[in-house]
Design an enzyme around this catalytic site. Structure first.
Site, short mmCIF file in Angstrom:
data_model
loop_
_atom_site.label_atom_id
_atom_site.label_comp_id
_atom_site.label_asym_id
_atom_site.label_seq_id
_atom_site.Cartn_x
_atom_site.Cartn_y
_atom_site.Cartn_z
N GLU A 179 -1.62 1.40 -4.76
CA GLU A 179 -1.45 0.04 -4.23
C GLU A 179 -0.86 -0.77 -5.37
O GLU A 179 -1.26 -0.62 -6.52
CB GLU A 179 -2.79 -0.53 -3.79
CG GLU A 179 -2.70 -1.84 -3.05
CD GLU A 179 -3.23 -1.77 -1.63
OE1 GLU A 179 -3.24 -2.81 -0.97
OE2 GLU A 179 -3.61 -0.67 -1.18
N CYS B 20 0.84 -1.20 0.00
CA CYS B 20 0.00 0.00 0.00
C CYS B 20 0.87 1.25 0.00
O CYS B 20 0.36 2.37 0.11
CB CYS B 20 -0.95 0.00 1.20
SG CYS B 20 -0.11 -0.07 2.80
#
Length: 366
Positions: A358, A324
């Site tokens: 991401e 992330c």
């Protein structure tokens, strides 16, 4: 972008910019063009948190501007699911003229699923009593009469009152199979459900034909480990948060999966156990030496992998890394690329119209 307006006409441009940025960041490690997975352009967030502002007789949701810290009134939120938008209107209508529910209410959190279930948490700066419970039950019943499948929770200091339950069950179609995931209020869940499906299907694709067993660190409610179980002989997964471990155990049963074992343990502790540095009671009955781990899966927090875990994952032929925060991924790759090469690279547009990216990489031993 404002909370009540998404620049949907700019979706393609903002996604293209992310692709260029990720390729540039990954250039020292790979010349692969990322596989790109698009988000819905609106109503993609399955959870949202708002402060509640008391303005005379009025009451409304607000968020704070990240730069100026000024408050912004939010009556609709197109980034969030349609169910959250319905609930925002219904909750304000139900609470505004109710002194018991309104008094010292400072925040409302929403968690929803594609299966159209919701948990709504009301946070207070006061003690919650039986009168509060009675009024909250009346509000819940009124919401359900509007065909809203909702569970209400009251929170205050050292207090949590769940009127019925503190979880909802998500159902996701993943590569031709429906997966059931219990999601517990105040625990981590993937915010963008449509993107989560694509991430799971990509992870399945890059691990198809796998040999041996899978080890997963930071498994949460079993989101990835349960979906990936069909590609491996056995799966061993670690997680530290108690509610997530309980949800993962439920999800194993709900999905009729018999080759996944979850242990409550920090990634750093598991590293010590694998290296024989120390023994843990929690591992009694689990023969680590019987596992043939060919693949390790990591989905670490924004800080990335610590140096000990970096060393540990290098021992495995294949590393599947969901990140992330590509900046810490690249920092980890400075070490991992000494022993492994990037085979697959994906960009998942989990948070459209923001700087956040991401991504996923599959690394194989050189």
């Amino acid at each position: 972008m404002t909370p009540e307006h998404l620049p949907t006409e700019q979706y393609e441009a903002q996604l293209a910019e992310k692709v260029v940025r990720l390729q540039s960041m990954m250039a020292p490690f790979s010349d692969l063009v990322p596989e790109v997975f698009r988000s819905p352009v609106s109503h993609y967030r399955m959870r949202a948190e708002f402060r509640i502002w008391h303005d005379g007789d009025d009451l409304y949701h607000i968020i704070f501007d990240q730069q100026t810290k000024s408050r912004i009134r939010v009556d609709s939120f197109p980034a969030a699911s349609e169910l959250i938008n319905q609930l925002m209107t219904a909750m304000i209508a139900g609470v505004r003229n109710n002194p018991v529910l309104r008094h010292k209410l400072f925040q409302i959190d929403y968690l929803t699923t594609l299966s159209n279930q919701a948990v709504v948490s009301l946070l207070y700066h006061k003690k919650l009593d039986d009168e509060w419970r009675q009024e909250a039950e009346a509000l819940r019943d009124a919401l359900r009469a509007q065909n809203l499948n909702v569970h209400l929770i009251g929170r205050a200091t050292k207090t949590k009152i769940a009127l019925d339950q503190d979880y909802i069950d998500e159902r996701l179609p993943v590569a031709g199979k429906e997966m059931i995931y219990r999601q517990v209020e105040n625990s981590f869940t993937q915010p963008n459900a449509a993107m989560n499906i694509q991430m799971l299907e990509w992870a399945l694709d890059v691990t198809k034909g796998s040999k041996g067993d899978l080890l997963e660190l930071y498994c949460g409610n079993g989101n990835f480990s349960l979906a990936l179980a069909r590609n491996f002989d056995r799966v061993l997964a670690t997680e530290i948060a108690k509610p997530s471990v309980a949800a993962a155990q439920y999800n194993i049963t709900a999905n009729h999966i018999d080759n996944v074992q979850i242990i409550r343990m920090a990634a750093e502790e598991f590293t010590q156990a694998m290296n024989g540095v120390r023994e843990f009671n929690r591992l009694q009955g689990i023969d680590l030496k019987s596992y043939q781990f060919e693949t390790i899966f990591v989905d670490p927090p924004r800080s990335g992998l610590d140096s000990e875990t970096e060393k540990m994952v290098q021992a495995y032929p294949r590393i599947l890394y969901i990140s992330c925060n590509p900046e810490t991924l690249c920092k980890n790759l400075e070490t991992l690329s000494q022993t492994h090469k990037v085979e697959r690279l994906a960009l998942f547009d989990q948070f459209p119209y923001t700087h956040h990216m991401e991504c996923g990489v599959l690394l194989t031993a050189k």
